[in-house]
Write a protein that holds these residues in place. Structure first.
Motif, PDB file in Angstrom:
ATOM      1  N   LYS A  47       1.141  -1.300  -0.113  1.00  0.00           N
ATOM      2  CA  LYS A  47       0.409   0.144  -0.194  1.00  0.00           C
ATOM      3  C   LYS A  47       0.814   0.839  -0.329  1.00  0.00           C
ATOM      4  O   LYS A  47       1.880   1.079   1.144  1.00  0.00           O
ATOM      5  N   SER A 119      -2.477  -5.047  -7.770  1.00  0.00           N
ATOM      6  CA  SER A 119      -3.134  -3.947  -7.784  1.00  0.00           C
ATOM      7  C   SER A 119      -1.467  -4.109  -8.908  1.00  0.00           C
ATOM      8  O   SER A 119      -0.555  -3.671  -8.120  1.00  0.00           O
ATOM      9  N   PRO A 120      -1.358  -2.357  -9.821  1.00  0.00           N
ATOM     10  CA  PRO A 120      -2.487  -1.491 -10.561  1.00  0.00           C
ATOM     11  C   PRO A 120      -3.879  -2.910 -10.528  1.00  0.00           C
ATOM     12  O   PRO A 120      -2.951  -3.946 -10.854  1.00  0.00           O
ATOM     13  N   LYS A 121      -4.443  -2.295 -11.175  1.00  0.00           N
ATOM     14  CA  LYS A 121      -5.883  -3.334 -11.021  1.00  0.00           C
ATOM     15  C   LYS A 121      -5.683  -3.805 -12.842  1.00  0.00           C
ATOM     16  O   LYS A 121      -4.235  -2.553 -13.227  1.00  0.00           O
TER      17      LYS A 121
END
Length: 166
Positions: A47, A119-121
């Motif tokens: 994150k 992540s990233p999507k």
């Protein structure tokens, strides 16, 4: 044109790990096991460029080039994704680093319910090859335990062994 796209996809040149999913070329990939309960409200392995504080195998397990290719293949499974359970308690993941060593993306997995996130999507909504991923984690000596409390127990045991008691 469709034939060319199929050939490039089969060759791995347009797979999800190269065709725009990550912003830069992959330098290395590391596998992690973590106790997501160590930070309230955050279950993400990565994150804002930082690893989750519940990492159990600090430093991660670096994948060889062959293992990276097998991970890519496992993420390119062509079977349609089967919806998992409503729980999502990820304890495993892979972080993709660029050539400069900066984290640029990750995938995380919940072996208990079969749900995944990235992540990233942008990874295709496919059923990943869980058997192949399980085998990779075994080769890397990254434990896959039975239930969430087992990961909390392992995290605390490792912290205690390093002198990081609560």
């Amino acid at each position: 044109m469709k034939t060319l796209l199929r050939i490039l996809t089969l060759m791995g040149l347009l797979g999800p790990l190269s065709a725009g999913w990550l912003p830069r070329e992959i330098g290395e990939v590391r596998a992690y096991v973590y106790d997501y309960t160590q930070e309230e409200g955050n279950i993400a392995l990565l994150k804002n460029g930082k690893l989750h504080p519940g990492i159990i195998n600090v430093g991660g397990a670096k994948l060889s080039d062959d293992q990276v290719e097998r991970l890519k293949a496992a993420l390119r499974s062509s079977r349609e994704r089967q919806p998992g359970a409503l729980c999502y308690m990820p304890h495993h993941g892979f972080v993709f680093f660029d050539k400069a060593g900066k984290p640029m993306g990750h995938i995380e997995l919940c072996f208990q319910c079969g749900n995944v996130d990235s992540s990233p999507k942008g990874l295709p909504d496919r059923e990943w090859d869980w058997k192949a991923i399980r085998k990779l984690l075994g080769e890397l000596k990254v434990p896959i335990l039975g239930k969430s409390p087992d990961y909390t127990k392992l995290f605390k045991e490792r912290a205690k062994a390093k002198g990081e008691d609560d």
